[in-house]
Design a protein around this motif. Structure first.
Motif, PDB file in Angstrom:
ATOM      1  N   HIS A 244       0.829  -1.201   0.000  1.00 32.42           N
ATOM      2  CA  HIS A 244       0.000   0.000   0.000  1.00 32.42           C
ATOM      3  C   HIS A 244       0.869   1.259   0.000  1.00 32.42           C
ATOM      4  O   HIS A 244       0.619   2.195  -0.774  1.00 32.42           O
TER       5      HIS A 244
ATOM      6  N   ASP B 186      -9.358  -3.961   2.673  1.00 35.45           N
ATOM      7  CA  ASP B 186     -10.463  -3.028   2.904  1.00 35.45           C
ATOM      8  C   ASP B 186     -10.478  -2.566   4.357  1.00 35.45           C
ATOM      9  O   ASP B 186     -10.721  -1.390   4.646  1.00 35.45           O
ATOM     10  N   ASP B 187     -10.201  -3.488   5.286  1.00 31.32           N
ATOM     11  CA  ASP B 187     -10.145  -3.130   6.697  1.00 31.32           C
ATOM     12  C   ASP B 187      -8.971  -2.191   6.974  1.00 31.32           C
ATOM     13  O   ASP B 187      -9.083  -1.250   7.756  1.00 31.32           O
TER      14      ASP B 187
ATOM     15  N   LEU C 189      -7.762  -0.043   4.905  1.00 37.59           N
ATOM     16  CA  LEU C 189      -8.089   1.273   4.353  1.00 37.59           C
ATOM     17  C   LEU C 189      -9.156   2.012   5.158  1.00 37.59           C
ATOM     18  O   LEU C 189      -9.072   3.230   5.330  1.00 37.59           O
ATOM     19  N   HIS C 190     -10.119   1.273   5.695  1.00 37.79           N
ATOM     20  CA  HIS C 190     -11.284   1.931   6.288  1.00 37.79           C
ATOM     21  C   HIS C 190     -11.470   1.677   7.780  1.00 37.79           C
ATOM     22  O   HIS C 190     -12.239   2.377   8.433  1.00 37.79           O
ATOM     23  N   GLY C 191     -10.764   0.683   8.323  1.00 27.98           N
ATOM     24  CA  GLY C 191     -10.874   0.407   9.749  1.00 27.98           C
ATOM     25  C   GLY C 191      -9.882   1.227  10.549  1.00 27.98           C
ATOM     26  O   GLY C 191      -8.954   1.823  10.006  1.00 27.98           O
ATOM     27  N   ASP C 192     -10.058   1.205  11.861  1.00 25.09           N
ATOM     28  CA  ASP C 192      -9.141   1.945  12.752  1.00 25.09           C
ATOM     29  C   ASP C 192      -7.994   1.019  13.131  1.00 25.09           C
ATOM     30  O   ASP C 192      -7.842   0.590  14.268  1.00 25.09           O
TER      31      ASP C 192
END
Length: 325
Positions: free
Chosen positions: A190, A316-317, A319-322
């Protein structure tokens, strides 16, 4: 387990503990007890004993552990041996003293000999030398498995242990210095995509074979076993435990390719990607580690999430999770 019985999940903020809490909630359990490290230090024997005496949980999931990858295990072996043994012994003894009906101990397939015959059967425990890069962690986990088995024999307790293979999933640790290979790769690729780097450097030579299990699948497995099986159902000559895995493997290089493909999927049409360079001066770890999951499958459970789907869920987690540190 009755839906309103008191269930303590030790380590609920970790990768495995968090997945177990979600699995219990999904099944309608309403009396789940958790404590943060600040609220309850599992290394403090008196604090643990007092907690169990006060709360009197009916069931316990022991998912708390001091964890890390090859690098952390190599640098801090004393921490991995001492902390994991003390955590396990404190919780198991407290469960016994306070009449816990059933306990689920989470171990790891690193307990097996480095050169164990593949796929690894439960009977391989203590039949050879451990992998030196994580032998301290493995010794602690072996000790807790043996303690649970000894308590079952001496005191008639019902303490089950499971040996999951390499785990990943929601809320993983993506900090490069202390994480495992799966989340570390996600972060490296990433960051390469975001910064425009054309090379990602990876440890070893990419040849080791590994099996990867989605933490949500592990949680599903341990709740299933707690609901439907007893320690006697898991019994082997080496202890009351069972492997949990997918029964499928890939090389570290293949995993890296899958992670790269998923991370770069949104820019693939532009031809953007990156190369991989392997640093063979870094340790590979165990050459191959594949669980034999014949016994688990015979007990009525099989894994559902494959590696590619798991990478997509995890990225996805990320990118969008804490989750990023």
């Amino acid at each position: 387990m009755l839906k309103n019985e008191k269930i303590y999940v030790a380590g609920h903020r970790g990768l495995v503990g968090g997945a177990i809490v979600r699995a219990l909630n999904d099944r309608g359990y309403t009396n789940i007890i958790t404590r943060t490290h600040k609220e309850l230090d599992l290394l403090n024997q008196k604090a643990v004993f007092d907690f169990f005496a006060s709360e009197k949980p009916d069931y316990v999931f022991l998912a708390a552990a001091h964890v890390g990858g090859i690098g952390a295990n190599s640098i801090y072996p004393a921490d991995f041996l001492y902390k994991n043994m003390v955590i396990g012994f404190n919780v198991v003894e407290s469960a016994r003293l306070n009449g816990v009906k059933k306990l689920m101990n989470l171990g790891s397939t690193c307990i097996y000999p480095k050169m164990a015959e593949q796929p690894i059967k439960e009977e391989a425990l203590l039949t050879g030398s451990l992998e030196p890069t994580n032998d301290a962690y493995a010794l602690a986990k072996i000790s807790v498995i043996k303690l649970c088995t000894a308590y079952n024999k001496q005191f008639g307790t019902n303490y089950l242990s499971v040996m999951p293979t390499n785990l990943y999933g929601l809320g993983d640790n993506y900090e490069l210095q202390g994480s495992h290979v799966f989340p570390a790769m996600i972060r490296k690729f990433h960051e390469a995509k975001e910064t425009g780097k054309d090379v990602v450097h990876l440890w070893g030579d990419g040849s080791p074979l590994r099996e990867f299990l989605y933490a949500g699948d592990l949680a599903d497995a341990v709740v299933y076993l707690m609901e439907n099986k007893n320690a006697s159902d898991l019994r082997t000559p080496t202890g009351d435990f069972v492997n949990v895995g997918t029964g499928k493997e890939c090389t570290i290089a293949q995993l890296a390719e899958t992670v790269r493909d998923v991370v770069y999927a949104d820019v693939a049409s532009s031809g953007r990607t990156c190369k991989m360079e392997w640093d063979s001066s870094k340790p590979n770890g165990t050459p191959r580690k594949l669980c034999d999951v014949t016994r688990l499958n015979a007990l009525g459970w099989k894994a559902k999430v494959d590696v590619k789907e798991g990478v997509e869920i995890s990225y996805d987690d990320f990118l969008h999770g804490d989750v990023r540190k």
